[in-house]
Design an enzyme around this catalytic site. Structure first.
Site, mmCIF file in Angstrom:
data_model
loop_
_atom_site.group_PDB
_atom_site.id
_atom_site.type_symbol
_atom_site.label_atom_id
_atom_site.label_comp_id
_atom_site.label_asym_id
_atom_site.label_seq_id
_atom_site.Cartn_x
_atom_site.Cartn_y
_atom_site.Cartn_z
ATOM 1 N N GLU A 119 0.860 -1.196 0.000
ATOM 2 C CA GLU A 119 0.000 0.000 0.000
ATOM 3 C C GLU A 119 0.892 1.241 0.000
ATOM 4 O O GLU A 119 1.983 1.204 0.549
ATOM 5 C CB GLU A 119 -0.853 0.048 1.285
ATOM 6 C CG GLU A 119 -1.736 -1.155 1.481
ATOM 7 C CD GLU A 119 -2.427 -1.150 2.850
ATOM 8 O OE1 GLU A 119 -2.425 -0.103 3.536
ATOM 9 O OE2 GLU A 119 -2.951 -2.203 3.226
ATOM 10 N N LYS A 121 2.416 4.585 1.371
ATOM 11 C CA LYS A 121 2.510 5.154 2.725
ATOM 12 C C LYS A 121 2.164 6.638 2.603
ATOM 13 O O LYS A 121 2.946 7.436 2.112
ATOM 14 C CB LYS A 121 3.908 4.963 3.309
ATOM 15 C CG LYS A 121 3.977 5.427 4.750
ATOM 16 C CD LYS A 121 5.242 4.966 5.428
ATOM 17 C CE LYS A 121 5.223 5.230 6.916
ATOM 18 N NZ LYS A 121 5.024 6.622 7.287
ATOM 19 N N ASP A 123 1.496 10.430 3.469
ATOM 20 C CA ASP A 123 2.222 11.322 4.361
ATOM 21 C C ASP A 123 1.247 12.326 4.963
ATOM 22 O O ASP A 123 1.140 13.456 4.519
ATOM 23 C CB ASP A 123 3.328 12.037 3.575
ATOM 24 C CG ASP A 123 4.441 12.477 4.491
ATOM 25 O OD1 ASP A 123 4.382 12.153 5.689
ATOM 26 O OD2 ASP A 123 5.368 13.152 4.005
ATOM 27 N N TYR A 233 -7.078 2.583 6.010
ATOM 28 C CA TYR A 233 -6.221 1.444 5.642
ATOM 29 C C TYR A 233 -6.226 0.312 6.658
ATOM 30 O O TYR A 233 -5.446 -0.620 6.547
ATOM 31 C CB TYR A 233 -4.789 1.900 5.383
ATOM 32 C CG TYR A 233 -4.188 2.765 6.478
ATOM 33 C CD1 TYR A 233 -4.013 2.281 7.754
ATOM 34 C CD2 TYR A 233 -3.795 4.072 6.203
ATOM 35 C CE1 TYR A 233 -3.477 3.069 8.741
ATOM 36 C CE2 TYR A 233 -3.257 4.871 7.188
ATOM 37 C CZ TYR A 233 -3.095 4.364 8.462
ATOM 38 O OH TYR A 233 -2.567 5.149 9.448
ATOM 39 N N LYS A 321 10.781 2.972 2.668
ATOM 40 C CA LYS A 321 10.758 4.415 2.402
ATOM 41 C C LYS A 321 11.337 4.753 1.019
ATOM 42 O O LYS A 321 12.180 4.033 0.499
ATOM 43 C CB LYS A 321 11.565 5.164 3.488
ATOM 44 C CG LYS A 321 11.031 4.991 4.890
ATOM 45 C CD LYS A 321 9.668 5.603 5.092
ATOM 46 C CE LYS A 321 9.688 7.073 5.356
ATOM 47 N NZ LYS A 321 9.905 7.476 6.718
ATOM 48 N N CYS A 415 28.785 44.624 4.084
ATOM 49 C CA CYS A 415 27.445 44.145 4.454
ATOM 50 C C CYS A 415 26.413 44.675 3.453
ATOM 51 O O CYS A 415 26.376 45.881 3.186
ATOM 52 C CB CYS A 415 27.103 44.607 5.861
ATOM 53 S SG CYS A 415 25.378 44.337 6.305
ATOM 54 N N CYS A 418 24.088 47.413 5.520
ATOM 55 C CA CYS A 418 24.559 48.709 6.029
ATOM 56 C C CYS A 418 25.881 49.160 5.401
ATOM 57 O O CYS A 418 26.319 50.286 5.617
ATOM 58 C CB CYS A 418 24.696 48.655 7.545
ATOM 59 S SG CYS A 418 26.082 47.640 8.074
ATOM 60 N N CYS A 433 29.026 40.762 9.584
ATOM 61 C CA CYS A 433 29.018 42.217 9.515
ATOM 62 C C CYS A 433 29.560 42.734 10.845
ATOM 63 O O CYS A 433 29.194 42.243 11.909
ATOM 64 C CB CYS A 433 27.588 42.718 9.296
ATOM 65 S SG CYS A 433 27.433 44.495 9.528
ATOM 66 N N CYS A 438 23.980 47.609 12.814
ATOM 67 C CA CYS A 438 23.453 47.276 11.484
ATOM 68 C C CYS A 438 21.957 46.989 11.612
ATOM 69 O O CYS A 438 21.547 46.187 12.451
ATOM 70 C CB CYS A 438 24.194 46.058 10.945
ATOM 71 S SG CYS A 438 23.430 45.367 9.474
HETATM 72 S S1 IVH Z 1 -0.671 0.651 8.814
HETATM 73 C C1 IVH Z 1 0.126 -1.666 11.953
HETATM 74 N N1 IVH Z 1 -0.848 1.634 6.387
HETATM 75 O O1 IVH Z 1 2.442 5.272 8.947
HETATM 76 C C2 IVH Z 1 0.624 -0.665 11.075
HETATM 77 N N2 IVH Z 1 0.062 3.023 8.082
HETATM 78 O O2 IVH Z 1 4.538 4.413 11.161
HETATM 79 C C3 IVH Z 1 0.171 0.675 11.371
HETATM 80 N N3 IVH Z 1 0.706 5.262 7.325
HETATM 81 O O3 IVH Z 1 0.979 5.974 12.034
HETATM 82 C C4 IVH Z 1 -0.318 1.486 10.322
HETATM 83 N N4 IVH Z 1 0.092 5.002 5.237
HETATM 84 O O4 IVH Z 1 0.215 7.280 10.004
HETATM 85 C C5 IVH Z 1 -0.470 1.863 7.662
HETATM 86 N N5 IVH Z 1 -1.065 2.364 4.207
HETATM 87 C C6 IVH Z 1 -0.716 2.612 5.461
HETATM 88 C C7 IVH Z 1 -0.166 3.841 5.872
HETATM 89 C C8 IVH Z 1 0.218 4.006 7.190
HETATM 90 C C9 IVH Z 1 0.601 5.833 6.124
HETATM 91 C C10 IVH Z 1 1.269 5.907 8.515
HETATM 92 C C11 IVH Z 1 0.371 5.939 9.700
HETATM 93 C C12 IVH Z 1 1.118 5.305 10.824
HETATM 94 C C13 IVH Z 1 2.520 5.351 10.336
HETATM 95 C C14 IVH Z 1 3.248 4.152 10.875
#
Ligand code: IVH
Length: 671
Positions: A119, A121, A123, A233, A321, A415, A418, A433, A438
């Site tokens: 899935e 992640k 932000d 999620y 990541k 500067c 000044c 400076c 200044c």
């Molecule tokens: S599952 C058991 N799924 O990531 C796992 N988290 O460090 C817990 N997050 O606090 C969360 N997208 O804010 C899950 N597809 C996703 C996510 C997700 C973003 C964030 C969430 C969580 C942090 C975990």
């Protein structure tokens, strides 16, 4: 709708409209396939609003019109999650992902492929929504994972969160806790920032901060105006329904009207999962929302249970990541900015470029050394990058794109504000400076004096300080206490009320603490931490002013450079006069009463945002109780206190097996 209708007819019509609007909400937010135009939708919505106003007896809290925001609150209540909201361990490369899979296979004592679901992640900010008999009853932030904050009223204003679950296709469970991420689309984020800029309000650094800031508003009407969205999620507690796989959860939630993200993929084994990571990474730039990685979860829920968790992270999931986002742009010019200490900082002004939804047009180049080392020139095409909260940086010039028009840059000898001579250290790391009056230095030192960790004058923003200096209303920080209401009213943008508010804030700031005052003076090398150390070692400002270098050196945390800087500062006649003037103008500070030493010998580190204190207040408390507050985790750390959205320190603490405590535990400790 001017026709007269009976109560009975109105009731029927209201019910019909609600059903219709809820259906269109579902098509729009969950299925992404709207069937009517915005105008047609607004029409239905207005009809419903009108009828509800005419017949208030039919108003209900779950009507789709109830998304405008309830009355402001004075604080958020703390709510314990019925099941902890876990966080994820991170992986930064393929090897770490393969190791994650290997470890799971080792636990199973089998080499058989494990099926994963990948899935995005998102932000944003993690939240939990609780539906009882299909009605949205409570919503909380993740907080430290154990306890979150009650933000029900704010969540109710988010258009994609249904106030009532849909029961057309599938029976509604009597209880369901759903978890997901609240976020802001990149485009909406840009619009929001532009709007704020126009109104001279501070802008948000990135969509995540904007989402977090919008959700944590005490006034839900403000939240209602922010373009917030949600992707769900996962689930916490649920009654009357069981699932076999994560993919099944994700296919059932939309049936109840809960939006999930479509870019998920079931992968037969870890190699297919890694292939998908590459695809998702390629899609990243073009997605309308920010993602910072891919979450890999074991798909089978029984297996998940078997793997369990270690220190608040599931063993069955990992966040893979992405690399920081990079982009190419051109440096138009390099300017020298003058800071509070007179230091000249080179800043690259670039052709604006979007990186992950945020437009970047300037970036600090730190100092001459950095410019020379990276060989950055004016007119160069450069690679810049942005990683989460980190301020954008110039990675390197693309030398093969040079045309001969590029010019080397050297910080000026005079500067830019000044015109005074600039002193440059031999290693080129500092250029300063030399003129203590200044105007740039003056402005910056006043901004510092008024800032949150220092004297903390609410409402005294940068622009106001600049005006006050330019209009010569203040010539030093002590003059702040002589500002009159009329002085402010003569400035742009001040009205009776705002002028009075600022005068009140100035008056309030007169009562401060010794450590804040020391920090506010802006002595070079004396940050908040050292200011607190000094305030603990000296009963008042006078005794600090009279101290000798050798006495300062007896204090553990103070080395020769700092001691030298403190002595120099107080030797300066002008500074002595300034302190006298501050006191004469009414500034008083609390001397420390007899202190408790209950935290003696204990080192604390904080991560994530705390609910009841600012980071600095928390550090101040620790130090006042005899403990140490540090910014990084090491083997010497005794406690890591975690707030909302803990950062990488959390992972490090787990690695080092440092004791991890919640903000609530911390509050108990200091009580
Ligand atoms: S599952 C058991 N799924 O990531 C796992 N988290 O460090 C817990 N997050 O606090 C969360 N997208 O804010 C899950 N597809 C996703 C996510 C997700 C973003 C964030 C969430 C969580 C942090 C975990």
């Amino acid at each position: 709708m001017s026709k007269k209708i009976s109560k009975q007819q109105a009731k029927k019509e209201i019910q019909k409209l609600r059903k219709e609007i809820n259906h269109h909400n579902y098509l729009y937010y969950v299925r992404n396939t709207p069937k009517i135009s915005d105008q047609e939708y607004d029409n239905l919505f207005n009809q419903l609003k009108e009828l509800e106003n005419k017949f208030p007896e039919f108003k209900t809290s779950t009507s789709p019109t109830q998304k405008v925001g309830a009355a402001p609150q004075s604080e958020f209540k703390n709510i314990k999650h019925s099941m902890p909201m876990l966080s994820l361990s991170n992986a930064f490369n393929e090897k770490e992902v393969i190791d994650f899979d290997k470890k799971l296979k080792r636990i199973l004592k089998k080499e058989k492929d494990i099926e994963y679901i990948a899935e995005p992640k998102f932000d944003g900010l993690a939240v939990e929504l609780i539906y009882k008999n299909g009605i949205f009853t409570q919503g909380t932030t993740r907080g430290d994972g154990i306890t979150g904050e009650d933000i029900t009223e704010n969540l109710k204003t988010i258009p994609s969160i249904p106030l009532k679950l849909r029961d057309k296709e599938l029976k509604i469970p009597s209880l369901i806790e759903v978890r997901g991420e609240v976020y802001i689309n990149k485009k909406d984020f840009e619009k929001l920032n532009k709007h704020r800029e126009k109104k001279e309000q501070s802008t948000f650094a990135n969509p995540r901060n904007a989402a977090a800031g919008s959700l944590r508003q005490l006034d839900p009407k403000i939240t209602a105006k922010r373009p917030l969205n949600i992707f769900l999620y996962g689930i916490g507690n649920i009654k009357d329904k069981s699932f076999k796989t994560q993919s099944q959860i994700l296919s059932v939630l939309p049936k109840w009207g809960l939006p999930v993200n479509k870019n998920v993929k079931i992968c037969k084994n870890i190699h297919k999962t890694i292939d998908h990571y590459k695809k998702l990474n390629n899609m990243r730039e073009n997605l309308p929302y920010e993602i910072d990685g891919m979450v890999i979860k074991v798909n089978n829920l029984k297996l998940q249970e078997k793997f369990g968790e270690i220190s608040r992270s599931p063993r069955w999931a990992i966040a893979y990541k992405f690399q920081p986002l990079q982009a190419k742009t051109k440096i138009k010019k390099i300017i020298a900015q003058v800071g509070r200490t007179g230091a000249l900082t080179p800043v690259a002004i670039m052709k604006p470029v979007k990186i992950g939804g945020v437009t970047i047009s300037r970036s600090t180049l730190h100092n001459q050394n950095e410019i020379d080392k990276k060989d950055i020139r004016v007119n160069d095409t450069v690679i810049i990058q942005r990683a989460g909260d980190v301020i954008p940086e110039v990675v390197k010039p693309i030398k093969k794109n040079r045309t001969g028009k590029e010019k080397k840059y050297t910080l000026p000898d005079r500067c830019p504000i000044c015109g005074a001579k600039v002193f440059k250290s031999e290693d080129q790391a500092v250029a300063r400076c030399t003129n203590i009056s200044c105007p740039a230095i003056l402005k910056e030192s006043i901004k510092h004096f008024c800032s949150k960790g220092a004297i903390d004058i609410e409402g005294m923003g940068d622009k106001i300080v600049e005006q006050l200096v330019e209009e010569k209303i203040i010539k030093d920080v002590a003059d702040i206490y002589k500002i009159k209401r009329q002085d402010l009213l003569n400035l742009e943008r001040f009205a009776e009320k705002s002028a009075q508010n600022l005068i009140d804030a100035i008056q309030k700031s007169k009562k401060t603490t010794l450590s804040r005052l020391i920090y506010a003076l802006g002595i070079r090398h004396v940050g908040e931490h050292l200011a607190r150390i000094l305030s603990k070692n000296f009963p008042n400002l006078k005794s600090l002013q009279k101290t000798k270098e050798k006495d300062l050196l007896k204090i553990k945390e103070i080395g020769p450079e700092v001691a030298h800087s403190i002595i120099n500062f107080f030797n300066e006649k002008q500074n002595e006069k300034l302190i006298d003037k501050l006191i004469k103008n009414g500034v008083t500070y609390r001397k420390k009463s007899k202190e408790s030493n209950i935290l003696s010998g204990k080192t604390f580190v904080f991560t994530g945002s705390l609910k009841n204190f600012t980071r600095n207040e928390a550090k101040e408390i620790v130090e006042n109780l005899g403990g140490n507050a540090s910014s990084s985790i090491s083997s010497k750390t005794n406690f890591l206190v975690i707030g909302e959205n803990p950062g990488s320190k959390y992972d490090k603490a787990k690695e080092l097996e440092t004791e991890i405590i919640s903000e609530e535990d911390f509050r108990k400790l200091i009580k």
